[in-house]
Each structure stands twice: as structure tokens, then as C-alpha cells.
Design a protein around this motif. Structure first.
Motif, PDB file in Angstrom:
ATOM      1  N   ALA A   1       0.823  -1.219   0.000  1.00  0.00           N
ATOM      2  CA  ALA A   1       0.000   0.000   0.000  1.00  0.00           C
ATOM      3  C   ALA A   1       0.853   1.263   0.000  1.00  0.00           C
ATOM      4  O   ALA A   1       0.566   2.226  -0.734  1.00  0.00           O
ATOM      5  CB  ALA A   1      -0.937  -0.009   1.202  1.00  0.00           C
ATOM      6  N   ASP A   2       1.924   1.284   0.791  1.00  0.00           N
ATOM      7  CA  ASP A   2       2.772   2.472   0.860  1.00  0.00           C
ATOM      8  C   ASP A   2       3.435   2.762  -0.484  1.00  0.00           C
ATOM      9  O   ASP A   2       3.498   3.923  -0.924  1.00  0.00           O
ATOM     10  CB  ASP A   2       3.837   2.308   1.940  1.00  0.00           C
ATOM     11  CG  ASP A   2       3.247   2.309   3.344  1.00  0.00           C
ATOM     12  OD1 ASP A   2       2.082   2.735   3.486  1.00  0.00           O
ATOM     13  OD2 ASP A   2       3.949   1.882   4.280  1.00  0.00           O
ATOM     14  N   ASP A   3       3.942   1.730  -1.133  1.00  0.00           N
ATOM     15  CA  ASP A   3       4.578   1.904  -2.448  1.00  0.00           C
ATOM     16  C   ASP A   3       3.570   2.399  -3.478  1.00  0.00           C
ATOM     17  O   ASP A   3       3.865   3.288  -4.285  1.00  0.00           O
ATOM     18  CB  ASP A   3       5.191   0.578  -2.922  1.00  0.00           C
ATOM     19  CG  ASP A   3       6.395   0.169  -2.099  1.00  0.00           C
ATOM     20  OD1 ASP A   3       7.157   1.057  -1.691  1.00  0.00           O
ATOM     21  OD2 ASP A   3       6.565  -1.042  -1.861  1.00  0.00           O
ATOM     22  N   ILE A   4       2.376   1.818  -3.453  1.00  0.00           N
ATOM     23  CA  ILE A   4       1.347   2.205  -4.416  1.00  0.00           C
ATOM     24  C   ILE A   4       0.918   3.651  -4.195  1.00  0.00           C
ATOM     25  O   ILE A   4       0.812   4.433  -5.149  1.00  0.00           O
ATOM     26  CB  ILE A   4       0.142   1.240  -4.322  1.00  0.00           C
ATOM     27  CG1 ILE A   4       0.557  -0.170  -4.770  1.00  0.00           C
ATOM     28  CG2 ILE A   4      -1.016   1.748  -5.170  1.00  0.00           C
ATOM     29  CD1 ILE A   4      -0.476  -1.239  -4.469  1.00  0.00           C
ATOM     30  N   ASP A   5       0.723   4.021  -2.936  1.00  0.00           N
ATOM     31  CA  ASP A   5       0.318   5.395  -2.621  1.00  0.00           C
ATOM     32  C   ASP A   5       1.389   6.402  -3.051  1.00  0.00           C
ATOM     33  O   ASP A   5       1.077   7.524  -3.474  1.00  0.00           O
ATOM     34  CB  ASP A   5       0.046   5.553  -1.128  1.00  0.00           C
ATOM     35  CG  ASP A   5      -1.215   4.811  -0.693  1.00  0.00           C
ATOM     36  OD1 ASP A   5      -2.030   4.471  -1.579  1.00  0.00           O
ATOM     37  OD2 ASP A   5      -1.377   4.569   0.520  1.00  0.00           O
ATOM     38  N   ALA A   6       2.666   5.988  -2.937  1.00  0.00           N
ATOM     39  CA  ALA A   6       3.770   6.883  -3.294  1.00  0.00           C
ATOM     40  C   ALA A   6       4.097   6.856  -4.786  1.00  0.00           C
ATOM     41  O   ALA A   6       4.970   7.589  -5.244  1.00  0.00           O
ATOM     42  CB  ALA A   6       5.010   6.518  -2.491  1.00  0.00           C
ATOM     43  N   GLY A   7       3.389   6.011  -5.527  1.00  0.00           N
ATOM     44  CA  GLY A   7       3.635   5.917  -6.965  1.00  0.00           C
ATOM     45  C   GLY A   7       4.861   5.110  -7.333  1.00  0.00           C
ATOM     46  O   GLY A   7       5.339   5.166  -8.479  1.00  0.00           O
TER      47      GLY A   7
END
Length: 562
Positions: free
Chosen positions: A205-211
Motif C-alpha cells: 500500500a505504501d509503495d502504491i500510494d507513493a507511486g
């Protein structure tokens, strides 16, 4: 040193089959021990490996040093079988694996010591504190507690357990998954994919949110591409975990259900491991301490290190008495135990052969082929070898030898090594090699074209008999068809003169099995040779490989026909 960048477990995928690292690290040790592990020695190692009789693959890579690192820096180094710093050395654990009597026991000890983090696997900035686990130990614990663990459960849930203190949460998630699965029987694949996607979205989730969704070797940053790459990786890691655990001899595989379970007679050994092996990673920041621990082939202690436990096991599986076994060393006792197990395995396999020859398993063998085609089995290449061996055994009265490996209870364990045919059939006055593959397209030709011919030539020279070969695949690639068509017409001394290699699609081979089942009596070696000779005669009449392929279909249909 490798860096932990992802937020999920990974398992070494090279080599894919654990036993194949043994001759490779032996070759490394015998020719490069004491030297620096650098680009020069890496290239030299790959060149030497390509010349070996056991190597499967090509030595013509444009990036040979990378190929060498891929084979040695992964499982052999990570599991403590080789030390590459400051120079190349086979460790004590490596020597026990290569030269010892019980490589599976050595392999188990090393799996139990594999941990994240370690001096070999360091967390990158941003994920510090994510990992604190001995992955194989906790996977074994899940298998024991849950009685079995499916391929889907491991890839969706167990791989997300990066800290052993998450164990109970992961176990509960699997139990909930099993309960919910019962309500999705008609749409299981869709249900699994949704759960898999949910797990990956939650983990990253963190990677996805940060692009941060661009995967290696691509400029595509789409979420779809990111998730597909993660799914491919987790599938490969799950497969590797299954294979490496299987090699220890502790677990059995249900190929049809794609699940793994503890062998009933190994439960005491597993319970001992789970009760005694420390769950916490050790020597995380101490390279020398970690190496001393990892390279030691006697730790951790196993249930079978006890004289009393081995004696008890021998007495349960044989007629040996306490008096007969008293005074023997632990190694002598293990020799006795292993001899008993080998004898029992041979008896099980012989019983299988007797049942197969009676055609009692005809329907099961055909059903298995159909399941393999429809991707209904875990490790389809192994099951294709095993089931083809069963079919050839049932088909005729020759001496049929499968070169794949059996486990201690007579079930298929691993595919044939790269220096021999998958199956060898001896019919007294002629021999037949059988090669099978799940490969399709151009890769089939690249992977199988030369080895099939080489194995044929080796068998012909070794036996001094007329030789034939069946090459069986779900579909035959046009390049493979053309290659064998041409080889059969050219006298090449390396292959023993003109080859006699017959490509068959799996449905054609199944038709041969069906014809034999419907024949008024069991086919004889003479019947087999009639078919082989007729196919080769039709090749002489064919105008090209496509015409020959059509004629093969006719030969298949007419064999043993009334």
C-alpha cells in the motif's frame, strides 16, 4: 550481500531443483577453490559447467558472469554451502552435502538456519524492522499446525509473514480463507485471484500510494503491471519453497490438490524441530559469527541425532530387536535405517509396476494426462515424466526405467537429471528412449532439440543396440518437428549416425495407450517396433516435415487397429 527491498518473503529460485546444486558446487570447489570469485573465475566456471555431462542449458550466454552468480550466489551461498569471501571455498556444510551419505539431512539443517535479516540479507532504508524470521521454519510450523498448506495459501498469506510474531495472525487468515472458500466452490479461481490481489494491495500500500510501481527492467508504472509482476514473483517463490521443503524428506506433495503436508512417520521429527529450534534470527550484524553458525553442518540438533530415537524408529519399521541394534554408532544406525527404507521403497515401486502392467490403472493414467494438459497439477513436468513412465510400463512388456527420482514412499520427487533420457525402454534387441516436455513454442526447440538427440546417441552407443526415441509434448513446435525430421536424414557420428526420433503430441501418445488397452492381448516388443519402423518408413516417403507429421497421425490411428 543482498538487500531486502520488498515487504514479502522470498525464497531462492536458482537452482530450481535442490539436488542439481550438488554437482555444480562440487565442480566449483574442485576447480576454483582458493581463487577470487570475480568476473574472470565466473566466466571460467560457466564455460566449464557447459562442458559437463550434468548441465542443462547453454554455455553461450552473453553475460556468463551473471549466469555464474545466479547459480552460485543464490541458494549455494545463502544456504551456507559455499563461502565466496575472501576466496572460493566449500564450507563444512557444503562438504557434507556433496560428499556425505545423507544430503537431505544436511539440507534440512541449512533451511532451518536461513533467516531474514542476516549479514547476507540486509534491509534497505525505509523497510527497517520489517523482517525478523526464519522463513522455512515458520512455513513448516504452518504446515504442521494446519495439517497441510496449499500452494494458494502459501502464496497469498504465508509469503506476507515477514516477522515470526505475525504467525498467529497469518494462521487465522488462512483458516478464514478456508471457511470462505467453501462458499465459492464454483468460482474458486476468481476467488483466489481476488484474495491474492487484496493481499498484495495491502502489503504494498505504501509503495502504491507513493507511486513507486515501476518494476525492474520496464518503464511501465501501471498498477496492473505492478500487480502482475508481484504475482509472478510470489508464484515462483512459492514453487521454490515447495521444492526445497520436499527435498528434506519431511513433506509430501499432493500434486492434484497442490498442497504440502508432513509425512505421518516424520511428525515426531517435525515436532522436535518446532520445539527446539530458536525462532529468532541470530548474528544479524555479526558476519563472522553468522558464518560460523551457518557453515556448521551439525546444527541445529535434529530428532534423528539421538541414538535412542533412531533405534525406536528402526524397531517400528522392521523386525530388528533392541539387542541387535545395541552398541551401534549413530551413523551405523542411520545406515541400517536407510537400507530398510530403500528396501521398502523398492517394494512399493515393484508393487506399482505389477498393478500398472495389469491395466488396472488405465483410467487413472488417462485422467492424469488430461489433468496435466488442463494445468490441473502442481509440477506438471514431473507428473508428465512419471505418468508417461506409467503409461510405457502398461503399454508393453519391455524393461521400462524412469530416470526421475522417487521419494522414500515411492512417489515422484524430481525430474530426470540433464545427462540422460527421461525414460529408457529395453526390449532385448532394441532400445527406446522417451523424452517428455511441457515446453511450448520456440523455447521447446531451444531447450530440447540438442539434448534429445545427444541422449539418443549416448544410449545407442552405450547399449550397442538399434535405438529409437519418442519425443512427447502437449504440442510439437514446428521448429522441433523440422529439426528432428532433418536429423533423421543426416548421418552424424556424434549421435551414432542417423537418428530415429519420432515427435508425438500428447493426445497422439494417449491414442497409442488407448489402442493398446483395446487390443485383444498385451502388445509385445514386436508390436512396438512395428509402429516405430512404420513411422520411420513414412518419413522416407514424406515430402517435408509437415507431410511426415500427417503420416505420423495415420500411423497412430492404425496401430493395433483391428
Amino acid at each position: 550481500m543482498a538487500y531486502l527491498k520488498n515487504k514479502a518473503l522470498f525464497f531462492t529460485t536458482s537452482p530450481r531443483t535442490p539436488s542439481k546444486m550438488i554437482p555444480e558446487i562440487q565442480l566449483l570447489s574442485e576447480h576454483f577453490s582458493g581463487q577470487k570469485w570475480n568476473k574472470q573465475t565466473q566466466i571460467a566456471f560457466i564455460d566449464l559447467l557447459a562442458q559437463s555431462g550434468f548441465f542443462e542449458g547453454s554455455g553461450s550466454s552473453n553475460n556468463k558472469d551473471f549466469s555464474a552468480r545466479d547459480r552460485i550466489n543464490r541458494a549455494p551461498k545463502a544456504l551456507g554451502f559455499v563461502d565466496l569471501t575472501p576466496q572460493i571455498e566449500l564450507t563444512d556444510a557444503g562438504k557434507a552435502l556433496v560428499y556425505g551419505k545423507r544430503p537431505q539431512e544436511v539440507f534440512l539443517r541449512q533451511l532451518l538456519k536461513f533467516q531474514f535479516p542476516s549479514p547476507y540479507h540486509v534491509e534497505t532504508t525505509g523497510i527497517e524492522g520489517t523482517f525478523y524470521i526464519k522463513p522455512y521454519l515458520e512455513i513448516i510450523r504452518l504446515i504442521r499446525d494446519l495439517e497441510s498448506l496449499s500452494f494458494d495459501e502459501l502464496k497469498i498469506f504465508a509469503l506476507m509473514m515477514t516477522d515470526y510474531r505475525q504467525y498467529e495472525t497469518v494462521k487465522k487468515a488462512i483458516l478464514d480463507f478456508r471457511a470462505e472458500r467453501e462458499t465459492h466452490r464454483g468460482q474458486y479461481k476468481k476467488f483466489v485471484d481476488e484474495k491474492w490481489t487484496e493481499a498484495l494491495l495491502r502489503t504494498y500500500a505504501d509503495d502504491i500510494d507513493a507511486g513507486n510501481t515501476r518494476t525492474r527492467e520496464t518503464t511501465d508504472k501501471s498498477l496492473k503491471k505492478f500487480l502482475n509482476t508481484k504475482k509472478s514473483n510470489t508464484r515462483d517463490y512459492t514453487d521454490a519453497c515447495f521444492r526445497y521443503l520436499r527435498y528434506t524428506g519431511l513433506v509430501s506433495i499432493s500434486h492434484r490438490n497442490r498442497s504440502i503436508a508432513i509425512y505421518p512417520d516424520k511428525i515426531k521429527e517435525v515436532d522436535f524441530i518446532l520445539a527446539t529450534v530458536d525462532r529468532k534470527p541470530v548474528f544479524v550484524n555479526d558476519t563472522d559469527g553468522y558464518k560460523a553458525y551457518l557453515f556448521n553442518p551439525t546444527i541445529p540438533e535434529l530428532f534423528v541425532d539421538s541414538v535412542e530415537n533412531v533405534i525406536d524408529h528402526i524397531m517400528r519399521i522392521s523386525d530388528y530387536t533392541q539387542r541387535q541394534l545395541s552398541g551401534k554408532s549413530i551413523e551405523e544406525l542411520k545406515d541400517v535405517r536407510d537400507a530398510i527404507i530403500a528396501e521398502r521403497k523398492a517394494a512399493v515401486i515393484n508393487a506399482q509396476v505389477t498393478e500398472i502392467k495389469s491395466y488396472a490403472l488405465y483410467s487413472e493414467i488417462i485422467d492424469t494426462f488430461n489433468e496435466i494438459i488442463s494445468d490441473g497439477y502442481y509440477d506438471a513436468p514431473l507428473m508428465l515424466e512419471y505418468n508417461t513412465w506409467r503409461a510405457m510400463t502398461m503399454l508393453d512388456g519391455g524393461n521400462i526405467k524412469g530416470n526421475f527420482k522417487f521419494d522414500d514412499v515411492g512417489q515422484p520427487l524430481s525430474t530426470a537429471s540433464g545427462n540422460m533420457p527421461d525414460i529408457e525402454c529395453d526390449y532385448d534387441d532394441f532400445v527406446l528412449s522417451v523424452e517428455v516436455t511441457m515446453q511450448q513454442g520456440q523455447r521447446q526447440y531451444e531447450s530440447e532439440g540438442e539434448p534429445v538427440a545427444r541422449h539418443f546417441g549416448q544410449m545407442k552407443k552405450r547399449t550397442g543396440k538399434d535405438a529409437y526415441c519418442l519425443f512427447i509434448a502437449p504440442t510439437i513446435n514446428k521448429a522441433s518437428l523440422a529439426h528432428f525430421f532433418a536429423l533423421n536424414k543426416i548421418g552424424i557420428s556424434y549421435y551414432g549416425g542417423k537418428t530415429k526420433i519420432i515427435p508425438l503430441e500428447l493426445d497422439q501418445f494417449m491414442r497409442l495407450v488407448e489402442n493398446s488397452y483395446n487390443y485383444h492381448t498385451q502388445p509385445t516388443p514386436h508390436n512396438i517396433r512395428q509402429f516405430l519402423d512404420e513411422v520411420m518408413r513414412q518419413e522416407e516417403l514424406a515430402v517435408d516435415e509437415n507431410d511426415w507429421n500427417d503420416k505420423i497421425q495415420t500411423c497412430v490411428a492404425e496401430w493395433l487397429a483391428a
